[in-house]
Design a protein around this motif. Sequence first.
Motif, short mmCIF file in Angstrom:
data_model
loop_
_atom_site.label_atom_id
_atom_site.label_comp_id
_atom_site.label_asym_id
_atom_site.label_seq_id
_atom_site.Cartn_x
_atom_site.Cartn_y
_atom_site.Cartn_z
N TYR A 274 0.84 -1.20 0.00
CA TYR A 274 0.00 0.00 0.00
C TYR A 274 0.87 1.25 0.00
N GLU A 275 1.87 1.29 0.86
CA GLU A 275 2.77 2.45 0.93
C GLU A 275 3.53 2.64 -0.38
N ASP A 276 3.97 1.55 -1.00
CA ASP A 276 4.65 1.63 -2.30
C ASP A 276 3.72 2.20 -3.36
N LEU A 277 2.46 1.79 -3.33
CA LEU A 277 1.48 2.31 -4.28
C LEU A 277 1.31 3.82 -4.10
N ILE A 278 1.17 4.27 -2.86
CA ILE A 278 1.01 5.70 -2.59
C ILE A 278 2.23 6.47 -3.07
N ASP A 279 3.41 5.95 -2.81
CA ASP A 279 4.64 6.62 -3.29
C ASP A 279 4.66 6.71 -4.81
N GLN A 280 4.25 5.63 -5.49
CA GLN A 280 4.23 5.64 -6.94
C GLN A 280 3.23 6.67 -7.46
N LEU A 281 2.04 6.73 -6.86
CA LEU A 281 1.04 7.71 -7.29
C LEU A 281 1.54 9.14 -7.07
N LYS A 282 2.18 9.38 -5.94
CA LYS A 282 2.72 10.72 -5.68
C LYS A 282 3.80 11.08 -6.69
N SER A 283 4.63 10.12 -7.07
CA SER A 283 5.71 10.41 -8.01
C SER A 283 5.17 10.69 -9.41
N MET A 284 3.97 10.27 -9.72
CA MET A 284 3.37 10.50 -11.03
C MET A 284 2.69 11.87 -11.12
N ARG A 285 2.48 12.53 -10.02
CA ARG A 285 1.68 13.75 -9.97
C ARG A 285 2.18 14.84 -10.91
N SER A 286 3.47 15.14 -10.87
CA SER A 286 3.99 16.22 -11.71
C SER A 286 3.90 15.88 -13.20
N GLU A 287 4.15 14.64 -13.55
CA GLU A 287 4.04 14.23 -14.95
C GLU A 287 2.59 14.31 -15.43
N ILE A 288 1.66 13.87 -14.60
CA ILE A 288 0.24 13.96 -14.95
C ILE A 288 -0.15 15.42 -15.18
N ALA A 289 0.26 16.30 -14.27
CA ALA A 289 -0.06 17.73 -14.40
C ALA A 289 0.53 18.30 -15.68
N GLU A 290 1.77 17.93 -16.00
CA GLU A 290 2.43 18.43 -17.21
C GLU A 290 1.67 17.99 -18.46
N VAL A 291 1.33 16.72 -18.54
CA VAL A 291 0.60 16.20 -19.71
C VAL A 291 -0.79 16.82 -19.78
N TRP A 292 -1.47 16.93 -18.65
CA TRP A 292 -2.81 17.52 -18.61
C TRP A 292 -2.77 18.97 -19.12
N ASN A 293 -1.84 19.73 -18.60
CA ASN A 293 -1.75 21.14 -18.99
C ASN A 293 -1.38 21.30 -20.46
N ARG A 294 -0.53 20.44 -20.95
CA ARG A 294 -0.12 20.51 -22.34
C ARG A 294 -1.28 20.17 -23.29
N ASN A 295 -2.13 19.25 -22.88
CA ASN A 295 -3.21 18.76 -23.77
C ASN A 295 -4.56 19.40 -23.52
N ASN A 296 -4.71 20.17 -22.48
CA ASN A 296 -6.02 20.73 -22.14
C ASN A 296 -5.95 22.24 -21.91
#
Length: 66
Positions: free
Chosen positions: A43-65
């Motif tokens: 569970y903790e590893d999953l949370i860490d992975q989701l947190k590490s994806m946050r900036s990339e998700i924001a970058e892709v979202w902002n670029r495409n929307n």
Amino acid sequence: MANDLDITFSVNLHDDEGDVYSECILLHIGEQMILKVDNLKQYEDLIDQLKSMRSEIAEVWNRNNL
């Protein structure tokens, strides 16, 4: 009023008699189980992975929307 994406959890899967047949952590959205992990470390590893994806998700979202 609950948010459509409110996440809840439960622990362990039980048979009809209430006996545990799988020790685990379950995540739910509404009535739907969305994820099962075997222990707190997973569970903790999953949370860490989701947190590490946050900036990339924001970058892709902002670029495409714009």
